[in-house]
Scaffold this motif. Structure first.
Motif, PDB file in Angstrom:
ATOM      1  N   SER B 304       0.834  -1.190   0.000  1.00 24.07           N
ATOM      2  CA  SER B 304       0.000   0.000   0.000  1.00 24.07           C
ATOM      3  C   SER B 304       0.876   1.249   0.000  1.00 24.07           C
ATOM      4  CB  SER B 304      -0.902  -0.023   1.233  1.00 24.07           C
ATOM      5  OG  SER B 304      -1.705   1.111   1.236  1.00 24.07           O
ATOM      6  N   SER B 305       0.579   2.134  -0.924  1.00 20.64           N
ATOM      7  CA  SER B 305       1.395   3.344  -1.050  1.00 20.64           C
ATOM      8  C   SER B 305       0.975   4.390  -0.025  1.00 20.64           C
ATOM      9  CB  SER B 305       1.237   3.909  -2.461  1.00 20.64           C
ATOM     10  OG  SER B 305       1.808   5.190  -2.517  1.00 20.64           O
ATOM     11  N   ALA B 306       1.955   5.064   0.515  1.00 21.58           N
ATOM     12  CA  ALA B 306       1.656   6.163   1.446  1.00 21.58           C
ATOM     13  C   ALA B 306       1.263   7.419   0.695  1.00 21.58           C
ATOM     14  CB  ALA B 306       2.884   6.449   2.305  1.00 21.58           C
ATOM     15  N   LEU B 307       1.559   7.437  -0.599  1.00 18.59           N
ATOM     16  CA  LEU B 307       1.283   8.634  -1.390  1.00 18.59           C
ATOM     17  C   LEU B 307      -0.181   8.707  -1.809  1.00 18.59           C
ATOM     18  CD1 LEU B 307       4.464   8.483  -3.624  1.00 18.59           C
ATOM     19  CD2 LEU B 307       4.109   9.860  -1.581  1.00 18.59           C
ATOM     20  N   ASN B 308      -0.728   7.557  -2.147  1.00 16.20           N
ATOM     21  CA  ASN B 308      -2.123   7.530  -2.572  1.00 16.20           C
ATOM     22  C   ASN B 308      -2.737   6.196  -2.144  1.00 16.20           C
ATOM     23  OD1 ASN B 308      -4.588   7.670  -3.788  1.00 16.20           O
ATOM     24  ND2 ASN B 308      -3.785   8.230  -5.828  1.00 16.20           N
ATOM     25  N   GLU B 309      -3.558   6.278  -1.126  1.00 15.59           N
ATOM     26  CA  GLU B 309      -4.129   5.079  -0.513  1.00 15.59           C
ATOM     27  C   GLU B 309      -4.988   4.289  -1.501  1.00 15.59           C
ATOM     28  OE1 GLU B 309      -6.724   4.013   3.464  1.00 15.59           O
ATOM     29  OE2 GLU B 309      -6.373   6.102   2.914  1.00 15.59           O
ATOM     30  N   LYS B 310      -5.648   5.031  -2.405  1.00 16.00           N
ATOM     31  CA  LYS B 310      -6.590   4.377  -3.309  1.00 16.00           C
ATOM     32  C   LYS B 310      -5.921   3.828  -4.565  1.00 16.00           C
ATOM     33  CE  LYS B 310     -10.265   7.335  -1.634  1.00 16.00           C
ATOM     34  NZ  LYS B 310     -10.971   8.583  -1.863  1.00 16.00           N
ATOM     35  N   SER B 311      -4.661   4.195  -4.768  1.00 16.80           N
ATOM     36  CA  SER B 311      -3.982   3.770  -5.988  1.00 16.80           C
ATOM     37  C   SER B 311      -3.785   2.259  -6.012  1.00 16.80           C
ATOM     38  CB  SER B 311      -2.630   4.478  -6.078  1.00 16.80           C
ATOM     39  OG  SER B 311      -1.905   3.928  -7.145  1.00 16.80           O
ATOM     40  N   LYS B 312      -3.994   1.675  -7.176  1.00 13.60           N
ATOM     41  CA  LYS B 312      -3.796   0.231  -7.308  1.00 13.60           C
ATOM     42  C   LYS B 312      -2.318  -0.083  -7.534  1.00 13.60           C
ATOM     43  CE  LYS B 312      -8.407  -0.767  -8.959  1.00 13.60           C
ATOM     44  NZ  LYS B 312      -9.242  -1.119 -10.101  1.00 13.60           N
ATOM     45  N   SER B 313      -1.597   0.913  -8.089  1.00 14.45           N
ATOM     46  CA  SER B 313      -0.170   0.703  -8.317  1.00 14.45           C
ATOM     47  C   SER B 313       0.595   1.004  -7.030  1.00 14.45           C
ATOM     48  CB  SER B 313       0.319   1.639  -9.427  1.00 14.45           C
ATOM     49  OG  SER B 313       1.717   1.649  -9.446  1.00 14.45           O
ATOM     50  N   ASN B 314       1.509   0.138  -6.691  1.00 12.70           N
ATOM     51  CA  ASN B 314       2.306   0.380  -5.488  1.00 12.70           C
ATOM     52  C   ASN B 314       3.779   0.511  -5.842  1.00 12.70           C
ATOM     53  OD1 ASN B 314       2.877  -2.163  -6.191  1.00 12.70           O
ATOM     54  ND2 ASN B 314       2.396  -3.113  -4.229  1.00 12.70           N
TER      55      ASN B 314
END
Lengths: 195, 462
Positions: B304-314
């Protein structure tokens, strides 16, 4: 509240801009105003009037008119006490001791002109007299320079040193000198051209 | 409030964009080289045949003389530092006030109680450093009064804040306060040691005066340490900002704030008067790197990315940020080892894997690969507050200018973020206890100056 803020800002600006005690200006309203820089102890040079300064023992000050290198410096010297005055030109105030210069000694013993440490001319017949006003003119015209005292020419000679904006004045040992009628003008080979 | 932010932003950008005018003095000398040339043309045009030359008859010889003067100006510009002190940030942790309402700003005022960082917090009784003093955008210039008496300065800050305790209505702050200081130097070689007396006046939004004495040590790599003793006295009107945001907003406040404190400042540079007569090019540098911000974007292989929680790309899951960074060269061996620190160090590998360090210890080795452009800096770093984690890595730097650098970073961070943060932080980056991850990424250094071996003071001494 607004008055308080404006007052404090005004005080800051006044303090910040006025506190340069080693700098002074001469001939403010003339065509070529002169910026002065005290290079020795602050008390050893004093601005007296609009174009008049006093050099006390140990006094060293640089005069320049910005951008003007073909300099015709015209000053009146009056030795109040002591031996005389030394004038440097074709040099700059920054790290002056490391730079080339032409030095003109005008004293009660006569006149001497040096290029760096080399003596170019010694004139015993032109002597400063205590209390007497003398007009000294230094003209820089390309590679030629001329020094005259009153109507007598001390030297007219060539030099490879580049012309600079500065005339640096220094009092000789234990000398007090009044410099008045200071005027800088541009020296033109073919006469002065006006727009 | 929004209006105030706009004003501050405009002021800061104006200050940064006009930075050289108040930090650098330019002097100019003109040299003129003159060349004269005289061209002499002699012509004799004899006509063919006989001429009837009388006694007085013009010769056919003509002489043309033309003189030229060529003058070439050579202008030399010299740049000198034109300040006694120029700094980004200073913080002081203070004792001596607000015993019952201690804000707990910690040593040097930069180790705050993160859990209670909110305006509604009224303090506690168990904190040693009850308050703090903060200055942002510090400037001091030579004050040449009293016949050029030595070591007087006039200065100001973008913002100055006195915080006696946790009660916000008692804060005293001002934009551009007027400060006058006199220094007495105990050591005039780097790092300087001096005793400083100061008088300051703030006028908006609080009105106050401040008198203080301090023992100053620095600067080295822009870092300074200070021990303060002083007193600030002032008022906050009922309409002032600090009273309005307080729960106790019924009355104006009169504040008397005697303090004893320990302070630190970052990117805070100090010159003696003789140094203002020395050209920038002749100045000594004792650090390999000093910088305002180093920010990087990294891939750490976290789900899970800290930059964008909803992003599917990590792929790019986190960021690295160092604020007010200094890497001070150690004068041992080949001078390439350095000790470094930062005001704040954020290592965010991804959501639920992050740590924040204040004033971390960093040991590194600086190696120049390509003179003037490329360098590499392997380092090991220990962050102890508020998170506890080790961080080892290597950064390859490409110097774009004296203000901007690009970097490639690889590293490994392991430790615990410690659950001592408020909701604002944990809601963004998630909750975590322990993490251990390698990463790779790119960084950008803004306001980030890299020095090369020939610029280093210790190398110049050889």
């Amino acid at each position: 509240m607004k008055i308080i803020i404006e007052s404090i800002i005004a005080i800051c600006v006044i303090i910040a801009t006025s506190c340069t005690p080693d700098q002074y200006r001469l001939n403010e309203s003339a065509e070529y105003p002169i910026a002065g820089l005290i290079m020795s102890d602050l008390d050893s040079v004093m601005k007296l009037k609009g174009n008049e300064i006093m050099l006390y023992p140990g006094g060293l000050t640089a005069l320049r008119s910005e951008g003007m290198t073909q300099l015709h410096a015209d000053i009146s010297t009056q030795i109040i006490s002591g031996e005389g005055i030394t004038m440097y030109f074709r040099t700059v105030s920054d790290k002056m001791e490391q730079k080339n210069y032409i030095r003109f000694n005008y004293s009660t013993n006569g006149c001497k002109v040096f290029e760096n440490k080399d003596l170019l001319v010694s004139v015993d017949s032109i002597k400063a007299k205590i209390g007497q006003l003398a007009r000294v003119q230094i003209r820089n015209d390309g590679v030629i320079y001329t020094i005259t005292v009153d109507c007598d020419t001390v030297i007219r000679y060539r030099t490879n040193l580049p012309a600079t904006e500065y005339l640096i004045l220094s009092s000789m040992k234990n000398s007090k000198i009044k410099i008045s009628g200071i005027n800088f003008d541009e020296e033109y080979l073919f006469g002065k051209m006006k727009d | 409030m929004k209006k105030q932010f706009v004003i501050i932003a405009v002021l800061i950008s104006a200050v940064i964009s006009g930075c050289t005018s108040f930090s650098t003095r330019v002097e100019k000398d003109t040299y003129t080289i003159a060349k004269r040339d005289t061209l002499l043309i002699k012509e004799q045009k004899n006509m063919p045949g006989m001429r009837d030359n009388g006694i007085i008859y013009p010769s056919s010889r003509a002489i043309t003389t033309s003189r030229t003067l060529v003058q070439k100006d050579s202008v030399v510009e010299r740049e000198y530092p034109d300040f006694i002190r120029l700094g980004i940030f200073e913080a002081v942790g203070t004792i001596g006030s607000g015993k019952d309402n201690s804000a707990g700003m910690g040593l040097f005022g930069i180790f705050p109680d993160f859990e209670n960082m909110k305006t509604t917090y009224r303090g506690s009784t168990d904190k040693k450093f009850q308050g703090g003093i903060y200055r942002v955008g510090i400037g001091e210039w030579r004050l040449r009064w009293f016949r050029d008496a030595a070591n007087w300065t006039i200065g100001t800050n973008l913002i100055e804040l006195f915080m006696p305790d946790a009660r916000v209505e008692r804060n005293l702050s001002s934009y551009f306060p007027l400060q006058i200081r006199k220094r007495f130097y105990l050591s005039e070689s780097v790092p300087y040691v001096c005793f400083t007396t100061a008088f300051g006046v703030g006028y908006y939004p609080s009105q106050y005066v401040n008198l203080s004495g301090s023992l100053d040590f620095g600067s080295i790599g822009g870092l300074n340490l200070r021990a303060y003793l002083g007193c600030a006295v002032g008022v906050n009107a009922k309409s002032s900002y600090w009273v309005r945001i307080s729960e106790n907003n019924q009355d104006g406040q009169t504040v008397v704030y005697p303090y004893l404190g320990l302070g630190i400042s970052f990117l805070d540079f100090h010159n003696l008067v003789p140094e203002t007569m020395k050209e920038w090019s002749e100045h000594k540098h004792s650090s390999w790197n000093i910088g305002l911000v180093q920010a990087g974007i990294i891939a750490a292989g976290i789900d899970s990315s800290a930059l964008n929680e909803k992003s599917k790309s990590n792929f790019l899951s986190g960021v690295l940020i160092r604020l007010a960074n200094a890497s001070v060269a150690l004068p041992i061996l080949n001078n390439q080892f350095y000790l470094g620190t930062s005001l704040a160090n954020l290592v965010i590998l991804g959501r639920n894997a992050w740590g924040i360090g204040i004033l971390p210890f960093r040991l590194g080795y600086w190696q120049t690969i390509l003179s003037d452009e490329l360098s590499t800096e392997p380092f090991i770093e220990f962050n102890y507050y508020p998170s506890q984690f080790f961080h080892i890595g290597n950064r390859f730097n490409l110097r774009i200018s004296n203000f901007l650098n690009l970097g490639l970073i690889v590293g490994y961070a392991a430790g615990s973020s410690v659950n001592a943060f408020g909701n604002d932080i944990t809601s963004q980056f998630g909750l975590t206890s322990k993490f251990a991850r390698p990463y790779i990424g790119f960084s950008l250094g803004f306001g980030d100056r890299i020095f090369f071996p020939e610029e280093l003071y210790y190398n110049k001494q050889k």
